[in-house]
Design an enzyme around this catalytic site. Structure first.
Site, mmCIF file in Angstrom:
data_model
loop_
_atom_site.group_PDB
_atom_site.id
_atom_site.type_symbol
_atom_site.label_atom_id
_atom_site.label_comp_id
_atom_site.label_asym_id
_atom_site.label_seq_id
_atom_site.Cartn_x
_atom_site.Cartn_y
_atom_site.Cartn_z
ATOM 1 N N GLU A 1 -8.887 1.319 8.568
ATOM 2 C CA GLU A 1 -10.011 1.025 9.457
ATOM 3 C C GLU A 1 -11.302 1.694 8.989
ATOM 4 O O GLU A 1 -12.384 1.370 9.482
ATOM 5 C CB GLU A 1 -9.693 1.506 10.880
ATOM 6 C CG GLU A 1 -8.463 0.856 11.523
ATOM 7 C CD GLU A 1 -7.173 1.622 11.246
ATOM 8 O OE1 GLU A 1 -7.194 2.522 10.369
ATOM 9 O OE2 GLU A 1 -6.152 1.334 11.885
ATOM 10 N N GLY A 2 -11.162 2.667 8.071
ATOM 11 C CA GLY A 2 -12.329 3.441 7.645
ATOM 12 C C GLY A 2 -12.257 4.882 8.147
ATOM 13 O O GLY A 2 -13.289 5.553 8.285
ATOM 14 N N LYS A 3 -11.034 5.362 8.383
ATOM 15 C CA LYS A 3 -10.838 6.736 8.886
ATOM 16 C C LYS A 3 -11.439 7.767 7.936
ATOM 17 O O LYS A 3 -12.085 8.720 8.360
ATOM 18 C CB LYS A 3 -9.335 7.034 9.051
ATOM 19 C CG LYS A 3 -8.633 6.123 10.031
ATOM 20 C CD LYS A 3 -7.141 6.368 10.061
ATOM 21 C CE LYS A 3 -6.409 5.924 8.809
ATOM 22 N NZ LYS A 3 -6.407 4.473 8.564
ATOM 23 N N ALA B 1 -0.984 6.535 2.230
ATOM 24 C CA ALA B 1 -2.354 6.370 2.721
ATOM 25 C C ALA B 1 -3.348 6.284 1.561
ATOM 26 O O ALA B 1 -3.089 6.786 0.468
ATOM 27 C CB ALA B 1 -2.723 7.544 3.622
ATOM 28 N N THR C 1 -10.932 6.119 1.657
ATOM 29 C CA THR C 1 -12.060 5.999 0.735
ATOM 30 C C THR C 1 -13.319 6.620 1.315
ATOM 31 O O THR C 1 -13.650 6.395 2.478
ATOM 32 C CB THR C 1 -12.352 4.500 0.466
ATOM 33 O OG1 THR C 1 -11.114 3.838 0.226
ATOM 34 C CG2 THR C 1 -13.272 4.319 -0.718
ATOM 35 N N GLN D 1 -2.542 5.886 8.445
ATOM 36 C CA GLN D 1 -2.033 4.632 9.018
ATOM 37 C C GLN D 1 -2.820 4.304 10.294
ATOM 38 O O GLN D 1 -4.008 4.565 10.324
ATOM 39 C CB GLN D 1 -0.517 4.722 9.288
ATOM 40 C CG GLN D 1 0.332 4.781 8.011
ATOM 41 C CD GLN D 1 0.377 6.154 7.361
ATOM 42 O OE1 GLN D 1 0.723 7.119 7.989
ATOM 43 N NE2 GLN D 1 0.041 6.237 6.096
ATOM 44 N N PRO E 1 -3.825 -7.372 -1.938
ATOM 45 C CA PRO E 1 -4.839 -7.977 -1.066
ATOM 46 C C PRO E 1 -4.425 -7.770 0.389
ATOM 47 O O PRO E 1 -3.245 -7.900 0.733
ATOM 48 C CB PRO E 1 -4.810 -9.468 -1.424
ATOM 49 C CG PRO E 1 -3.598 -9.675 -2.256
ATOM 50 C CD PRO E 1 -3.131 -8.354 -2.778
HETATM 51 P P1 GDP Z 1 -8.851 4.302 5.747
HETATM 52 O O1 GDP Z 1 -7.466 4.189 5.186
HETATM 53 O O2 GDP Z 1 -8.871 4.084 7.230
HETATM 54 O O3 GDP Z 1 -9.547 5.583 5.374
HETATM 55 O O4 GDP Z 1 -9.692 3.105 5.114
HETATM 56 P P2 GDP Z 1 -9.677 2.621 3.568
HETATM 57 O O5 GDP Z 1 -10.480 3.568 2.757
HETATM 58 O O6 GDP Z 1 -8.291 2.329 3.126
HETATM 59 O O7 GDP Z 1 -10.375 1.208 3.690
HETATM 60 C C1 GDP Z 1 -11.661 1.079 4.177
HETATM 61 C C2 GDP Z 1 -12.522 0.389 3.104
HETATM 62 O O8 GDP Z 1 -13.715 -0.068 3.676
HETATM 63 C C3 GDP Z 1 -12.969 1.315 1.998
HETATM 64 O O9 GDP Z 1 -13.154 0.573 0.827
HETATM 65 C C4 GDP Z 1 -14.293 1.860 2.499
HETATM 66 O O10 GDP Z 1 -15.144 2.303 1.456
HETATM 67 C C5 GDP Z 1 -14.853 0.652 3.182
HETATM 68 N N1 GDP Z 1 -15.695 0.868 4.369
HETATM 69 C C6 GDP Z 1 -15.628 1.844 5.306
HETATM 70 N N2 GDP Z 1 -16.512 1.604 6.303
HETATM 71 C C7 GDP Z 1 -17.139 0.450 5.989
HETATM 72 C C8 GDP Z 1 -18.150 -0.347 6.640
HETATM 73 O O11 GDP Z 1 -18.632 -0.039 7.721
HETATM 74 N N3 GDP Z 1 -18.535 -1.475 5.987
HETATM 75 C C9 GDP Z 1 -18.009 -1.877 4.799
HETATM 76 N N4 GDP Z 1 -18.446 -2.987 4.252
HETATM 77 N N5 GDP Z 1 -17.054 -1.156 4.169
HETATM 78 C C10 GDP Z 1 -16.624 -0.023 4.752
HETATM 79 P P1 IMO Z 2 -4.115 4.367 5.613
HETATM 80 O O1 IMO Z 2 -4.002 5.814 6.026
HETATM 81 C C1 IMO Z 2 -2.395 0.372 5.723
HETATM 82 C C2 IMO Z 2 1.979 0.080 5.606
HETATM 83 C C3 IMO Z 2 2.606 -0.492 4.351
HETATM 84 C C4 IMO Z 2 3.848 -1.162 4.940
HETATM 85 C C5 IMO Z 2 4.244 -0.174 6.050
HETATM 86 C C6 IMO Z 2 5.353 0.797 5.645
HETATM 87 O O2 IMO Z 2 -4.798 4.149 4.322
HETATM 88 O O3 IMO Z 2 -4.679 3.551 6.733
HETATM 89 P P2 IMO Z 2 5.438 2.909 4.018
HETATM 90 O O4 IMO Z 2 5.231 3.012 2.546
HETATM 91 O O5 IMO Z 2 4.544 3.790 4.815
HETATM 92 O O6 IMO Z 2 6.898 3.062 4.398
HETATM 93 O O7 IMO Z 2 5.062 1.379 4.385
HETATM 94 O O8 IMO Z 2 3.081 0.543 6.373
HETATM 95 N N1 IMO Z 2 1.071 1.229 5.387
HETATM 96 C C7 IMO Z 2 -0.256 1.148 5.462
HETATM 97 N N2 IMO Z 2 -1.069 0.099 5.673
HETATM 98 N N3 IMO Z 2 -2.915 1.616 5.595
HETATM 99 C C8 IMO Z 2 -2.117 2.677 5.393
HETATM 100 O O9 IMO Z 2 -2.596 3.936 5.372
HETATM 101 C C9 IMO Z 2 -0.721 2.473 5.298
HETATM 102 N N4 IMO Z 2 0.330 3.289 5.105
HETATM 103 C C10 IMO Z 2 1.428 2.516 5.164
HETATM 104 O O10 IMO Z 2 1.768 -1.424 3.726
HETATM 105 O O11 IMO Z 2 3.490 -2.364 5.559
HETATM 106 MG MG MG Z 3 -6.447 3.135 3.691
#
Ligand code: GDP
Ligand code: IMO
Ligand code: MG
Length: 409
Positions: free
Chosen positions: A13-15, A38, A41, A198, A282
């Site tokens: 979600e952007g945590k 996890a 970014t 997650q 993807p």
């Molecule tokens: P997390 O696992 O919740 O920390 O999120 P991820 O890093 O896996 O995925 C979020 C993605 O969206 C990353 O590539 C971030 O750089 C990007 N991101 C975060 N906030 C925003 C936003 O408000 N807009 C856009 N376009 N990208 C964002």
């Molecule tokens: P962040 O912190 C999105 C998903 C995997 C799979 C399920 C179980 O970046 O948001 P696992 O390897 O944990 O046993 O996989 O959970 N999954 C995530 N999906 N963001 C994550 O972390 C995830 N961590 C695990 O894709 O469906």
């Molecule tokens: Mg993530």
């Protein structure tokens, strides 16, 4: 003051971005769940950092970060990540601590994770990082915690490969070990951020079981597994996207049916860069699911929402959001427990008008177009929870704060 930042959807979600932003005013950041599954970014002035195990406060030179009790830690992955940070000029030494109650991921776990996936008639789509095996062994009381690494009697129970690995890494891990409960008691006046991994719907108890991860990614996890008691949590922030994504398998009621070239699904994936940080897969995309978001808000006592990726909708004439499900003819507004119900759920959609201009440079709420504010107002009313921050791009600077979570109400 203790603030929990957790995912309110299916992860990503952007945590990381939000924890990094808020960490400017924190002293300590504690990651409370998950492991190298996890991928968080952070983007600062065009520099992109992808964190897997290290909490998202690390990029400030003066913050202490702690890998909490609820985490499952692969030391090889951790040190690869720390070395990568050091190469980019991030001096982490002396400020990365690990709860001595956290569990260690051993080499055979990754292998068993993949074997278990291969044997499932309906694979979960795990990240293959040994996460489920680590939590299963923890629950069966056969896991190895950081505090146990020096206990040869404990290691004697392990497969030789795992025991050798544990002995190999303990000298590097042990200096970072901390009794997290005692540490946070000693720092009881500090501003502490508890970073989830997650999301609410991937939580072992409240998620879309069995298509979940195995840890506690719920807010309650921040207490038991973050080293404080539940009544010491001052605020829970639930981070969610303007739409929904999911990686891996499992039900996803608002998923776009059409993922062909030129589809809205592909447009959102490309505009939002919706590819997994950990596996490169993807991400599946769909509209915002307010039924699921409200469920997440209730189960986690989310008292403020943080909306991210609103900019991804900049070019759309109109878009929709799910306000109820129709399950085999029945109208449902509560998130179902049964996977079958979730799979049969057809979203009831409400239409919204787009704003058709870039919001990437907005830094104050009033600078957002009226259509964007109308969308936010609808979400707030449906979920009965205020949206206190809005993210309009991946960069640290692209953040709008309506109300700082550090302000006591
Ligand atoms: P997390 O696992 O919740 O920390 O999120 P991820 O890093 O896996 O995925 C979020 C993605 O969206 C990353 O590539 C971030 O750089 C990007 N991101 C975060 N906030 C925003 C936003 O408000 N807009 C856009 N376009 N990208 C964002
Ligand atoms: P962040 O912190 C999105 C998903 C995997 C799979 C399920 C179980 O970046 O948001 P696992 O390897 O944990 O046993 O996989 O959970 N999954 C995530 N999906 N963001 C994550 O972390 C995830 N961590 C695990 O894709 O469906
Ligand atoms: Mg993530």
């Amino acid at each position: 003051m203790n603030i929990v930042v957790m995912g309110a959807q299916w992860g990503d979600e952007g945590k990381g971005k939000i924890v990094d932003y808020l960490a400017a005013d924190a002293g300590i950041a504690v990651r409370f769940s998950g492991g190298a599954n996890a991928g968080h970014t952070i983007v600062i002035g065009g520099e992109r950092y992808a964190l897997h195990l290290v909490p998202s406060g690390i990029l400030y030179p003066d913050k202490t970060v702690v890998l909490g009790t609820g985490m499952v830690i692969d030391p090889e992955a951790l040190f690869a990540e720390l070395e990568g940070l050091a190469e980019r000029g991030v001096d982490w030494r002396g400020r990365v601590l690990i709860s001595d109650r956290a569990h260690i991921v051993l080499p055979s776990y990754r292998r068993r994770d993949k074997e278990m996936e291969a044997a499932r008639r309906r694979p979960i789509g795990t990240t293959g990082r040994g996460i489920g095996v680590a939590y299963a062994l923890k629950a069966s009381r056969d896991g190895v915690r950081l505090a146990d690494l020096g206990d040869e009697e404990r290691l004697a129970n392990l497969e030789p490969e795992d025991a050798a690995f544990a002995r190999e890494w303990r000298a590097r891990l042990e200096p970072m070990a901390v009794d997290l409960v005692a540490y946070l008691r000693a720092h009881r006046n500090a501003y502490v951020l508890f970073e989830g991994a997650q999301g609410a719907l991937l939580d072992i108890d409240t998620g879309s079981y069995p298509f979940v991860s195995s840890g506690m990614s719920c807010a309650a996890g921040a207490a038991a597994q973050g080293g404080i008691g539940p009544r010491r949590i001052d605020r829970v922030l639930g981070v969610f996207k303007a739409y929904t994504t999911r990686v891996g398998n499992g039900p996803f009621p608002t998923e776009f049916a059409d993922d062909s070239p030129g589809s809205l699904s592909q447009y959102i994936r490309e505009t939002g860069n919706e590819y997994g940080v950990t596996t490169g897969r993807p991400r599946r995309c769909g509209y915002l699911d307010l039924v699921a978001l409200r469920y997440a808000a209730v189960t986690n006592s989310i008292d403020r929402l943080v909306l991210t990726h609103l900019d991804v909708y900049d070019e759309l004439d109109e878009f929709e959001a799910c306000v109820a499900y129709r399950i085999r003819g029945r109208l449902v507004e509560d998130f179902p427990s049964s996977v079958r119900d979730l799979e049969d759920a057809e979203p009831v959609l409400r239409r919204f008008t787009g704003w058709k201009r870039s919001i990437a440079a907005a830094r104050a709420y009033e600078e957002l177009p009226r259509e964007a504010r109308d969308y936010i107002a609808f979400i707030e009313e449906y979920v009965e929870t205020p949206v206190s921050m809005v993210s309009v791009g991946s960069d640290r600077a692209q953040t709008i704060v309506r109300e700082s979570p550090w302000t006591r109400s």
